[in-house]
Design an enzyme around this catalytic site. Sequence first.
Site, PDB file in Angstrom:
ATOM      1  N   ARG A  91    -112.540  42.308 -18.001  1.00  0.00           N
ATOM      2  CA  ARG A  91    -112.036  42.330 -16.624  1.00  0.00           C
ATOM      3  C   ARG A  91    -113.182  41.967 -15.687  1.00  0.00           C
ATOM      4  O   ARG A  91    -114.342  42.348 -15.932  1.00  0.00           O
ATOM      5  CB  ARG A  91    -111.510  43.713 -16.257  1.00  0.00           C
ATOM      6  N   GLU A 120    -109.667  37.733  -8.631  1.00  0.00           N
ATOM      7  CA  GLU A 120    -108.756  36.673  -9.089  1.00  0.00           C
ATOM      8  C   GLU A 120    -107.604  36.499  -8.115  1.00  0.00           C
ATOM      9  O   GLU A 120    -107.090  37.502  -7.602  1.00  0.00           O
ATOM     10  CB  GLU A 120    -108.210  37.034 -10.473  1.00  0.00           C
ATOM     11  N   HIS A 177    -108.311  33.060 -16.692  1.00  0.00           N
ATOM     12  CA  HIS A 177    -107.714  34.241 -17.339  1.00  0.00           C
ATOM     13  C   HIS A 177    -106.713  33.817 -18.428  1.00  0.00           C
ATOM     14  O   HIS A 177    -105.517  34.109 -18.342  1.00  0.00           O
ATOM     15  CB  HIS A 177    -107.036  35.141 -16.290  1.00  0.00           C
TER      16      HIS A 177
HETATM   17  C1  DGY Z   1    -104.335  41.763 -20.777  1.00  0.00           C
HETATM   18  O1  DGY Z   1    -103.472  41.919 -21.627  1.00  0.00           O
HETATM   19  O2  DGY Z   1    -104.989  42.723 -20.352  1.00  0.00           O
HETATM   20  C2  DGY Z   1    -104.552  40.392 -20.252  1.00  0.00           C
HETATM   21  O3  DGY Z   1    -105.781  40.289 -19.594  1.00  0.00           O
HETATM   22  C3  DGY Z   1    -103.428  40.002 -19.326  1.00  0.00           C
HETATM   23  O4  DGY Z   1    -103.259  40.988 -18.380  1.00  0.00           O
END
Ligand code: DGY
Length: 316
Positions: free
Chosen positions: A235, A264, A282
């Site tokens: 993240r 983002e 992402h």
């Molecule tokens: C997750 O599954 O956490 C991916 O980053 C999509 O949100």
Amino acid sequence: MTRRLPEPVHEALTRTFDARLNPDDRPLSAAELQAALRDADALLTTVTDKVTADVLSVEPRRAGLVANFGVGFNNIDIEAAKARGVSVSNTPDVLTDATADLAMTLLLMTARRAGEGERHLRGGQWTGWRPTHMLGTHVTGKTLGLIGMGRIARAVAQRAHHGFGMKVIFHDPFPPSPDIARSLGAEPRGTLEDVLREADFVSLHCPATPETRHLMNQERFGLMRSDAFLINTARGDVVDEAALVQALERKTIAGAGLDVFEKEPQVTQALVAMDNVVLLPHLGSATRETRVAMGMRAFENLQRFFSGQPLLDRVV
Ligand code: DGY
């Protein structure tokens, strides 16, 4: 359903439930999320839905479940959901391989200057092969440092050690058993800092929590080797993006491969201008197979919720 979903998932949801769609496929505002919580029995949300304490405070609220499409759930205020008796589920397991593949993609792309090379060729600048052209960093035999050793990190270790002959080290406050670590060729280190000092590549695999926010800060970038690369498929919040820019500008580290960002879909412009940084939008779980599996996993949680069975993937 707050976003458009892969066709088989859409089909299953609309066949089974009185499903309401978001026809524009854009992130819902706080007011729209509140309206959904007021009108629907359950919500299927994604990482782009900010289900804050304020959003959850809507009265009267009808929804009893927020089924998140993703393994991460930092878009949802879990404490507020718990306090208000709203259940939350996620979709673990099914995206492990796809995300591990993408971490390796970023690692290889940064090491071998693949993004830069492609821009060079497409830009018409390539004048032909030469022994000193665009030399990158060797991957085989190098040391990969994993921050966090959960499902995705283990799948990365498997690929890196058994596929690329890398030495793998890791730090996790809740480490896997010595047998599991050994089978992945991964050696524990006592602290995060030990991993940062030793690794040629540092790959982040911890959840985004208040404790891990800006885990990678100026001080910790300072511990990394000047020829090392940072890979982030976890993240954006885990990295202080301003400190990362500074570390790259000062050549404290050699480069970075990033799939996630602090704000983002905004990306710090300084990063966009850097050739030694690979940027992806992402895409960790973005394979057809995986996105269908994630949707079907959310579907299963919804079915269990509506039939009064225990959720498969209860977060709270
Ligand atoms: C997750 O599954 O956490 C991916 O980053 C999509 O949100």
